[in-house]
Design a protein around this motif. Structure first.
Motif, PDB file in Angstrom:
ATOM      1  N   ARG A 186      57.339 -49.372 -59.768  1.00  0.00           N
ATOM      2  CA  ARG A 186      58.500 -49.952 -59.069  1.00  0.00           C
ATOM      3  C   ARG A 186      59.279 -48.833 -58.396  1.00  0.00           C
ATOM      4  NH1 ARG A 186      59.200 -55.677 -60.233  1.00  0.00           N
ATOM      5  NH2 ARG A 186      60.323 -55.583 -58.266  1.00  0.00           N
ATOM      6  N   ILE A 187      59.616 -49.066 -57.132  1.00  0.00           N
ATOM      7  CA  ILE A 187      60.281 -48.037 -56.339  1.00  0.00           C
ATOM      8  C   ILE A 187      61.503 -48.646 -55.656  1.00  0.00           C
ATOM      9  CG2 ILE A 187      60.019 -46.453 -54.373  1.00  0.00           C
ATOM     10  CD1 ILE A 187      56.977 -46.574 -54.950  1.00  0.00           C
ATOM     11  N   MET A 188      62.581 -47.890 -55.607  1.00  0.00           N
ATOM     12  CA  MET A 188      63.738 -48.295 -54.806  1.00  0.00           C
ATOM     13  C   MET A 188      63.638 -47.546 -53.486  1.00  0.00           C
ATOM     14  SD  MET A 188      66.502 -50.182 -55.037  1.00  0.00           S
ATOM     15  CE  MET A 188      67.371 -50.299 -56.591  1.00  0.00           C
ATOM     16  N   VAL A 189      63.627 -48.315 -52.395  1.00  0.00           N
ATOM     17  CA  VAL A 189      63.541 -47.655 -51.091  1.00  0.00           C
ATOM     18  C   VAL A 189      64.698 -48.145 -50.219  1.00  0.00           C
ATOM     19  CG1 VAL A 189      61.755 -49.334 -50.488  1.00  0.00           C
ATOM     20  CG2 VAL A 189      62.161 -47.415 -48.967  1.00  0.00           C
ATOM     21  N   GLY A 190      65.384 -47.182 -49.581  1.00  0.00           N
ATOM     22  CA  GLY A 190      66.542 -47.527 -48.749  1.00  0.00           C
ATOM     23  C   GLY A 190      66.172 -47.488 -47.275  1.00  0.00           C
ATOM     24  N   PHE A 191      66.462 -48.597 -46.563  1.00  0.00           N
ATOM     25  CA  PHE A 191      66.199 -48.653 -45.121  1.00  0.00           C
ATOM     26  C   PHE A 191      67.517 -48.635 -44.362  1.00  0.00           C
ATOM     27  CE2 PHE A 191      62.456 -50.760 -46.925  1.00  0.00           C
ATOM     28  CZ  PHE A 191      61.438 -50.136 -46.229  1.00  0.00           C
ATOM     29  N   LEU A 192      67.524 -47.971 -43.206  1.00  0.00           N
ATOM     30  CA  LEU A 192      68.665 -48.079 -42.301  1.00  0.00           C
ATOM     31  C   LEU A 192      68.470 -49.365 -41.505  1.00  0.00           C
ATOM     32  CD1 LEU A 192      68.832 -44.356 -41.176  1.00  0.00           C
ATOM     33  CD2 LEU A 192      70.232 -45.528 -42.880  1.00  0.00           C
ATOM     34  N   PRO A 193      69.531 -49.846 -40.830  1.00  0.00           N
ATOM     35  CA  PRO A 193      69.398 -51.144 -40.135  1.00  0.00           C
ATOM     36  C   PRO A 193      68.256 -51.179 -39.121  1.00  0.00           C
ATOM     37  CG  PRO A 193      71.691 -50.490 -40.280  1.00  0.00           C
ATOM     38  CD  PRO A 193      70.899 -49.333 -40.796  1.00  0.00           C
ATOM     39  N   ASP A 194      67.866 -50.028 -38.545  1.00  0.00           N
ATOM     40  CA  ASP A 194      66.763 -50.058 -37.578  1.00  0.00           C
ATOM     41  C   ASP A 194      65.393 -49.966 -38.258  1.00  0.00           C
ATOM     42  OD1 ASP A 194      66.778 -47.490 -38.438  1.00  0.00           O
ATOM     43  OD2 ASP A 194      66.653 -46.565 -36.451  1.00  0.00           O
ATOM     44  N   GLY A 195      65.353 -49.965 -39.586  1.00  0.00           N
ATOM     45  CA  GLY A 195      64.078 -49.968 -40.291  1.00  0.00           C
ATOM     46  C   GLY A 195      63.606 -48.585 -40.716  1.00  0.00           C
ATOM     47  N   THR A 196      64.383 -47.542 -40.394  1.00  0.00           N
ATOM     48  CA  THR A 196      64.010 -46.190 -40.803  1.00  0.00           C
ATOM     49  C   THR A 196      64.221 -46.033 -42.313  1.00  0.00           C
ATOM     50  OG1 THR A 196      64.771 -45.391 -38.672  1.00  0.00           O
ATOM     51  CG2 THR A 196      64.448 -43.745 -40.387  1.00  0.00           C
ATOM     52  N   ILE A 197      63.267 -45.375 -42.961  1.00  0.00           N
ATOM     53  CA  ILE A 197      63.415 -45.127 -44.394  1.00  0.00           C
ATOM     54  C   ILE A 197      64.420 -44.002 -44.588  1.00  0.00           C
ATOM     55  CG2 ILE A 197      62.247 -44.290 -46.462  1.00  0.00           C
ATOM     56  CD1 ILE A 197      59.682 -45.530 -45.376  1.00  0.00           C
ATOM     57  N   ARG A 198      65.455 -44.253 -45.387  1.00  0.00           N
ATOM     58  CA  ARG A 198      66.421 -43.180 -45.624  1.00  0.00           C
ATOM     59  C   ARG A 198      65.985 -42.306 -46.787  1.00  0.00           C
ATOM     60  NH1 ARG A 198      70.914 -41.747 -48.372  1.00  0.00           N
ATOM     61  NH2 ARG A 198      72.253 -40.304 -47.254  1.00  0.00           N
ATOM     62  N   ASP A 199      65.611 -42.962 -47.893  1.00  0.00           N
ATOM     63  CA  ASP A 199      65.113 -42.190 -49.027  1.00  0.00           C
ATOM     64  C   ASP A 199      64.419 -43.144 -50.006  1.00  0.00           C
ATOM     65  OD1 ASP A 199      64.524 -40.058 -50.572  1.00  0.00           O
ATOM     66  OD2 ASP A 199      66.587 -39.419 -50.927  1.00  0.00           O
ATOM     67  N   VAL A 200      63.676 -42.565 -50.939  1.00  0.00           N
ATOM     68  CA  VAL A 200      62.985 -43.380 -51.937  1.00  0.00           C
ATOM     69  C   VAL A 200      63.285 -42.819 -53.327  1.00  0.00           C
ATOM     70  CG1 VAL A 200      61.098 -44.097 -50.447  1.00  0.00           C
ATOM     71  CG2 VAL A 200      60.918 -41.964 -51.678  1.00  0.00           C
ATOM     72  N   ALA A 201      63.223 -43.706 -54.334  1.00  0.00           N
ATOM     73  CA  ALA A 201      63.415 -43.264 -55.721  1.00  0.00           C
ATOM     74  C   ALA A 201      62.515 -44.109 -56.610  1.00  0.00           C
ATOM     75  CB  ALA A 201      64.869 -43.424 -56.146  1.00  0.00           C
ATOM     76  N   VAL A 202      61.725 -43.459 -57.443  1.00  0.00           N
ATOM     77  CA  VAL A 202      60.825 -44.196 -58.330  1.00  0.00           C
ATOM     78  C   VAL A 202      61.621 -44.718 -59.520  1.00  0.00           C
ATOM     79  CG1 VAL A 202      58.785 -44.043 -59.791  1.00  0.00           C
ATOM     80  CG2 VAL A 202      58.863 -42.803 -57.640  1.00  0.00           C
ATOM     81  N   LEU A 203      61.505 -46.022 -59.796  1.00  0.00           N
ATOM     82  CA  LEU A 203      62.230 -46.610 -60.921  1.00  0.00           C
ATOM     83  C   LEU A 203      61.372 -46.651 -62.180  1.00  0.00           C
ATOM     84  CD1 LEU A 203      63.848 -49.655 -59.097  1.00  0.00           C
ATOM     85  CD2 LEU A 203      64.972 -47.539 -59.734  1.00  0.00           C
ATOM     86  N   GLU A 204      60.124 -47.080 -62.018  1.00  0.00           N
ATOM     87  CA  GLU A 204      59.241 -47.230 -63.177  1.00  0.00           C
ATOM     88  C   GLU A 204      57.837 -46.852 -62.763  1.00  0.00           C
ATOM     89  OE1 GLU A 204      58.899 -51.182 -64.911  1.00  0.00           O
ATOM     90  OE2 GLU A 204      61.075 -51.317 -64.718  1.00  0.00           O
ATOM     91  N   HIS A 205      57.128 -46.165 -63.618  1.00  0.00           N
ATOM     92  CA  HIS A 205      55.731 -45.878 -63.324  1.00  0.00           C
ATOM     93  C   HIS A 205      55.034 -45.469 -64.621  1.00  0.00           C
ATOM     94  CE1 HIS A 205      55.224 -41.489 -63.802  1.00  0.00           C
ATOM     95  NE2 HIS A 205      56.533 -41.531 -63.790  1.00  0.00           N
ATOM     96  N   LYS A 206      53.704 -45.542 -64.615  1.00  0.00           N
ATOM     97  CA  LYS A 206      52.935 -45.098 -65.768  1.00  0.00           C
ATOM     98  C   LYS A 206      51.833 -44.155 -65.315  1.00  0.00           C
ATOM     99  CE  LYS A 206      53.690 -49.257 -68.537  1.00  0.00           C
ATOM    100  NZ  LYS A 206      53.988 -50.315 -67.555  1.00  0.00           N
ATOM    101  N   GLU A 207      52.078 -43.451 -64.218  1.00  0.00           N
ATOM    102  CA  GLU A 207      51.036 -42.580 -63.654  1.00  0.00           C
ATOM    103  C   GLU A 207      50.793 -41.356 -64.547  1.00  0.00           C
ATOM    104  OE1 GLU A 207      49.436 -43.938 -60.729  1.00  0.00           O
ATOM    105  OE2 GLU A 207      50.633 -45.386 -61.780  1.00  0.00           O
ATOM    106  N   THR A 208      49.655 -40.695 -64.324  1.00  0.00           N
ATOM    107  CA  THR A 208      49.247 -39.566 -65.148  1.00  0.00           C
ATOM    108  C   THR A 208      50.248 -38.415 -65.066  1.00  0.00           C
ATOM    109  OG1 THR A 208      47.057 -40.143 -64.377  1.00  0.00           O
ATOM    110  CG2 THR A 208      47.254 -38.162 -65.719  1.00  0.00           C
ATOM    111  N   PRO A 209      50.688 -37.900 -66.217  1.00  0.00           N
ATOM    112  CA  PRO A 209      51.582 -36.736 -66.193  1.00  0.00           C
ATOM    113  C   PRO A 209      50.881 -35.571 -65.519  1.00  0.00           C
ATOM    114  CG  PRO A 209      51.480 -37.696 -68.389  1.00  0.00           C
ATOM    115  CD  PRO A 209      50.434 -38.370 -67.571  1.00  0.00           C
ATOM    116  N   GLY A 210      51.604 -34.855 -64.670  1.00  0.00           N
ATOM    117  CA  GLY A 210      51.035 -33.689 -63.996  1.00  0.00           C
ATOM    118  C   GLY A 210      50.269 -34.029 -62.734  1.00  0.00           C
ATOM    119  N   LEU A 211      49.929 -35.319 -62.546  1.00  0.00           N
ATOM    120  CA  LEU A 211      49.211 -35.707 -61.325  1.00  0.00           C
ATOM    121  C   LEU A 211      50.010 -36.748 -60.544  1.00  0.00           C
ATOM    122  CD1 LEU A 211      45.552 -35.799 -62.687  1.00  0.00           C
ATOM    123  CD2 LEU A 211      46.518 -34.190 -61.082  1.00  0.00           C
ATOM    124  N   GLY A 212      49.717 -38.026 -60.797  1.00  0.00           N
ATOM    125  CA  GLY A 212      50.403 -39.089 -60.061  1.00  0.00           C
ATOM    126  C   GLY A 212      51.904 -39.063 -60.298  1.00  0.00           C
TER     127      GLY A 212
END
Lengths: 195, 185
Positions: free
Chosen positions: B96-122
């Motif tokens: 799960r990721i939080m992603v912020g868009f500006l009104p024109d659709g540009t991505i402002r920034d992203v933040a990972v909320l939840e994940h189970k990816e491999t430590p040290g890799l994903g």
């Protein structure tokens, strides 16, 4: 003297990981870093001590035939307490270990001590036994986590000391087996010298 | 025979009671730490705002899960929308990721909320572990293809974690697609 032995045997002589090779699932699964190993070890120690105390308290009132289900219920309760408390007050650690906390229930080490020791001994001896076994388990997880983090990520407790990735193999599952095998080999050599 | 029932019944009864108390006791703290994490992520991915995006939150059910949209306004003018998006295609499950868009659709920034990816890799998709996700800042998915370079996109994959990187792109793409389809205001 005897009480001291109840405590100390779990540290080296009957170490849960290096000698008895119990509870391998959390051992291999959570020890990707020193911090995770330490956290998992301490959580297990808490459950182990509490369940040993309670099991030894009720040991004379539980009929033999239902003792295993009773022990499991007692252990599972303490695990849930740990899970909820960690989620509430240590969310960062819970994020890393959350998946593995419920697995403490099925850690053979915890039920093993309840069945083999706490159900036959006094509260005080059982507390010491749980503490010793738990700390031995923590020590082993901490060592394994340290080795894997240092070799695999080039850092210790999140502090980077080399640039780049390190040997990724050690962070992945096969590295857990390799690191554990070498640690057991070293411990065996060390123990045999003492004997 | 009866004593067996009684013993087991008492053990479960006492355990259940204790758990009930612990649950009640920790419930607020757990909800608080979850909400704090969400607010923190919103602040990070959105431009400065002075409304309460959580109050204006709306949902959209897609692909077997839910997207959450958080419109951010400054003095009632829309300055951006954060999307709590997801991908089931992670290397070890849901991301799960939080992603912020500006009104024109540009991505402002992203933040990972939840994940189970491999430590040290994903795991490197998380900002505290590496700066990999910085590459999405200021990119507009209209011109920036949200796929790893191996698949013909514009995203540099995490070394040795192509699957995790693909899932990350998948989550962002899902957010962008549904945001524009949903008639962004």
């Amino acid at each position: 003297m005897n009480q001291w032995k109840n405590f100390s045997k779990g540290l080296i002589a009957e170490n849960a990981i290096f000698v008895q090779v119990l509870g391998m699932c959390p051992t291999l699964g959570t020890t990707t870093s020193a911090y995770n190993g330490l956290g998992m070890g301490l959580a297990t120690t808490f459950v182990l001590v509490m369940s040993n105390i309670v099991v030894s308290m009720v040991r004379n009132y539980i009929p033999d035939k239902v003792r295993i289900p009773s022990f499991i219920v007692i252990i599972a309760s303490f695990v849930t307490v740990v899970e909820l408390t960690m989620q509430a007050y240590l969310p960062a650690l819970f994020e890393e270990l959350g998946l593995f906390i419920p697995l403490i229930v099925v850690n053979c080490l915890v039920l093993g001590r309840a069945e083999a020791f706490a159900s036959k001994n006094t509260i005080w001896s059982s507390t010491l036994d749980g503490l010793g076994m738990g700390l031995g388990f923590t020590l082993a997880l901490f060592m394994l986590g340290s080795v894997r983090e240092i070799l695999g990520s080039g850092s210790w407790f999140g502090l980077k000391f080399i640039q780049g990735d390190g040997m990724l193999l050690f962070v992945l599952a096969p590295g857990a087996f390799l690191a554990l095998a070498y640690l057991i080999a070293i411990m065996n050599k060390f123990n045999r010298k003492n004997a | 025979m009866l004593s067996m029932f009684l013993a087991l019944f008492l053990v479960t009864l006492i355990s259940a009671t204790i758990l009930g108390f612990v649950y009640e006791f920790t419930k607020d703290a757990i909800a608080e730490s979850r909400a704090a994490k969400q607010t923190e992520a919103l602040k990070k991915v959105l431009p400065p705002f002075n409304n309460n995006p959580v109050q204006e939150m709306y949902k959209k059910a897609v692909d077997g899960d839910t997207l959450y949209f958080f419109p951010a306004r400054k003095d009632s003018a829309l300055v951006g929308i954060a999307v709590n998006t997801f991908s089931p295609k992670g290397f070890s499950g849901m991301i799960r990721i939080m992603v912020g868009f500006l009104p024109d659709g540009t991505i402002r920034d992203v933040a990972v909320l939840e994940h189970k990816e491999t430590p040290g890799l994903g795991e490197k998709m998380v900002r505290s572990k590496s700066d990999w996700s910085v590459q999405f800042q200021g990119k507009n998915p209209k011109t920036f293809k949200l796929a790893v370079k191996k698949d013909g996109g514009d995203v540099d994959a995490i070394t040795a974690s192509t699957i995790s990187s693909r899932a990350f792109c998948d989550a962002l793409e899902r957010a962008y697609k549904n945001l524009t389809e949903g008639g962004a205001k």
